[in-house]
Enzyme design. Sequence first.
Site, short mmCIF file in Angstrom:
data_model
loop_
_atom_site.label_atom_id
_atom_site.label_comp_id
_atom_site.label_asym_id
_atom_site.label_seq_id
_atom_site.Cartn_x
_atom_site.Cartn_y
_atom_site.Cartn_z
N ARG A 294 0.94 -1.10 -0.05
CA ARG A 294 -0.09 -0.08 0.07
C ARG A 294 0.70 1.14 0.05
NH1 ARG A 294 -2.43 1.08 5.51
NH2 ARG A 294 -0.70 2.46 5.75
N TYR B 192 4.59 5.64 10.04
CA TYR B 192 5.05 4.67 10.92
C TYR B 192 5.55 3.66 9.90
CZ TYR B 192 0.43 3.79 8.74
OH TYR B 192 -0.78 3.79 7.77
N HIS C 114 -3.22 4.64 5.18
CA HIS C 114 -4.60 4.07 5.17
C HIS C 114 -5.95 4.87 4.26
CE1 HIS C 114 -8.02 1.82 6.29
NE2 HIS C 114 -8.52 2.57 6.90
C1 LIG Z 1 -14.45 -5.73 11.02
C2 LIG Z 1 -13.87 -4.52 10.68
N1 LIG Z 1 -13.02 -4.22 11.54
C3 LIG Z 1 -12.50 -3.09 11.49
C4 LIG Z 1 -12.53 -2.24 10.43
C5 LIG Z 1 -11.81 -0.72 10.42
N2 LIG Z 1 -10.78 -0.95 9.31
C6 LIG Z 1 -11.13 -0.28 8.21
S1 LIG Z 1 -9.86 -0.63 6.99
C7 LIG Z 1 -8.81 -1.40 8.12
C8 LIG Z 1 -7.53 -1.97 7.72
C9 LIG Z 1 -7.70 -3.11 6.64
O1 LIG Z 1 -6.48 -3.58 6.31
P1 LIG Z 1 -6.24 -4.54 5.07
O2 LIG Z 1 -7.53 -5.55 5.37
O3 LIG Z 1 -5.04 -5.13 5.09
O4 LIG Z 1 -6.84 -3.84 3.87
P2 LIG Z 1 -5.81 -2.52 3.38
O5 LIG Z 1 -6.51 -1.19 3.80
O6 LIG Z 1 -4.42 -2.91 3.54
O7 LIG Z 1 -6.04 -2.67 1.83
C10 LIG Z 1 -9.55 -1.22 9.53
C11 LIG Z 1 -8.96 -1.84 10.50
C12 LIG Z 1 -13.28 -2.67 9.66
N3 LIG Z 1 -13.61 -1.89 8.42
N4 LIG Z 1 -13.98 -3.72 9.54
#
Ligand SMILES: Cc1ncc(C[n+]2csc(CCOP(=O)(O)OP(=O)(O)O)c2C)c(N)n1
Lengths: 323, 428
Positions: free
Chosen positions: B314, B326, B318
């Site tokens: 990525r 970080y 976020h």
């Molecule tokens: C069940 C759930 N818990 C927490 C969140 C909050 N949240 C949104 S995106 C994220 C990180 C997601 O990381 P990843 O699955 O690796 O996807 P990326 O952002 O790297 O594409 C979090 C913790 C969520 N959307 N769904």
Amino acid sequence: MQLTYLEAIRQGIWEEMDRDPSVFCLGEDIGIYGGAFKVTDGFIDRFGPERVIDTPIAESAIVGAAFGASLTGMRPVAEFQFMDFIGCAFNQISNMVAKTHYLWGAPAPLVLRGPSGGYVHGGPFHSQNPEMWFVHNPGLKVICPATPYDAKGLIKAAIRDNNPCIFFEHKYLYRRIKGEVPADDYVVPIGKANIVREGRDLSIVTYAAMVHTALEAAEILAKENIDLEILDLRTVSPLDREAIAATVKKTNKVIILHEHSRTGGLAGEIAAIINEEVFDDLDGPIVRITGLDSAVPFSPPQEHHYLPKVEDVVRESRRLKAY
Amino acid sequence: MAIKKKNSKHSPNGSRRHNGASPATTIDLRTYSIPDLRLEHPDLSVRQSTEKDGHVRYEVTGNLDAPVPPIRDSKYLSKQQCIEIYRYMLLNRKMEVALENLYKQGKVVGGVYFGLGQEACSCASAYALDKDDWFAPMIRNQGSLLVRGFAARDTMMQYMAKADSPTRGRDGTSHFGDIEKRNMVSPISMLGDLIPVLSGVALGARLQGRNVAVMTYIGDGGQSTGVTYEGINFAAVQNLGLVLFIESNLWAYSTPSEMQYRCKDLAERAIGYGIPGVIVDGTDACQVYDAAREAVERAHAGEGPTLIEAKMMRMKGHAIHDAASYVPKPMFDFWKKRDPIARFDNYLVKEKKWLSSKENAELISEVERIIEAEREIAINSPMPEPESAEGGVYCEDGCHDIKPKYGTPKVKKGTGGYKETEAAVHLK
Ligand SMILES: Cc1ncc(C[n+]2csc(CCOP(=O)(O)OP(=O)(O)O)c2C)c(N)n1
Ligand SMILES: [Mg+2]
């Protein structure tokens, strides 16, 4: 034809599967075994394993798969072995299924059904009435029938409805009550309450197993010249506001009776509706008779203490009549 | 891509334990292979370290100077198709640049999410789907939407919460769907919940006599959810044509993948589900496409689900608010050299000579013109009327005519007629 409550539901689903090839069932142990309570007994022989699907023990997957299939125009009927386990699929129901039509315009014609309720000493995890978790979720229809006639007519209506319906079957009623069910195809409209006993002194607003509790109390009170009117809600979301208002307008006194715990329960919502619609017609306080604010305990004396009883309705009715 | 099972020789005593025997000598060694299409295997790893200043930070170790690998020639893609995927990747990136600008101009409601560095994964995966197949994007798959025929304005209007957005302002980002034409299920924010839903789509279609492929994505973070397990397992048991991309982009918000799971590669999880798994370089469009295509073919043949792990990083925070301070800077430098668009550009222009520099420049400016026109349309859409918040909670008054999408399900009726059930049940 006299049918048990369970048989009425079973017949309703069977007839819908016979009538409409887009209806299919999925759930745990529903196939060869016929379901923990035998609601789908014999279905797999008739409709085949493609349409009567035994799933892994994965409630989120069951709801998710039912929802996905409904997006292709199928009408899935998913069984929860006990409605207590519906919490395991809460996110799918609340965030995925319930919001779908409002947010992006996709209808989700699916039914989630299963046994709920106490009076059978099922303990804290097999006795709950979790309907309020879903009443507070716009987009769902929540149905809780009390009689074989309504159970069959409402399960058929739920299967034909274009919205996600949650159908709570009261397991205490499954084989305890019988009732007349016509052989012809019929549906009972979702969202319409029903006066099961006309009376003039005070109204009991209730649903599911509590309808029978109220009816028993009414027999006792009739001897004392207290005449109860009993409104069976049948659907708890959306609520039949007109029927609630009409019975209060008629008797001017009301008791709301439900099995689930008191705080945040349906009685609070109904009291608010009465307040909004017919406040001036009230001649006494709105009375609540409900389960206690605890888990449903296991031991029969404790469970008995927790749950609403005929005596409670008799006592509160006398008190309210005298008010 | 079938799973190869190899059983080691049984010990002379068989595998059963008997009194006094050492159990350790009788274990069956089973090996399954997880094909890995990558042409390099980065060995970077991240851990928490306490520095002299007392702060805990992430630190990266490994060969940060490894040379950039070449693009792997596709087994399937023609010159024309490669250029088309490249064009979608450009659209994807330019659309996100436009979104970033809209945000800076204060026109976006909420945040913006980017798929920077992941365009090959989004675009080449969706490119492998047929018209009748289904998909559901996650937040970073804005490119997949373009490939499936949505316009850039759709996503832009979602971000700006406009009246003409696909959800009419009711939801943002890539949270919209279309069950009529483009076969897209709207995502919800909760990670993992799409997986059983897409499996259900395949189940519904199969009951109607069609094996469709259903593609969705999950992050290295999101795959930690329980519903991910439930969904993949359901697809595996029912042999449904799920094509699940794990977007292994090393970070989940601020959490490195080292703190999400313990196995070496997430594709290995496929073994536990009893389905094929494969690893691809998520910055190489050809690898992504080839794996997706083979998985889609398996789905169409009724051979069940496939797990594809796409490794990449990525390349932003976020969301737009997150500067990703970080992330150890050398990781950005390492992966910047593996930018999927720069690599594909180089492959098409320099290596294959399928595009001249002039054609490439023309393509880029055509894409820029499209995005600018889309941006104009999106900006000019009004905000929704407040009252449009109401209505549509239920499907009613004939707003939808629901019927099986792929035709009436075939019904087999057994001989068992209806008779009352008398079986014993518990909790009478
Ligand atoms: C069940 C759930 N818990 C927490 C969140 C909050 N949240 C949104 S995106 C994220 C990180 C997601 O990381 P990843 O699955 O690796 O996807 P990326 O952002 O790297 O594409 C979090 C913790 C969520 N959307 N769904
Ligand atoms: Mg991630």
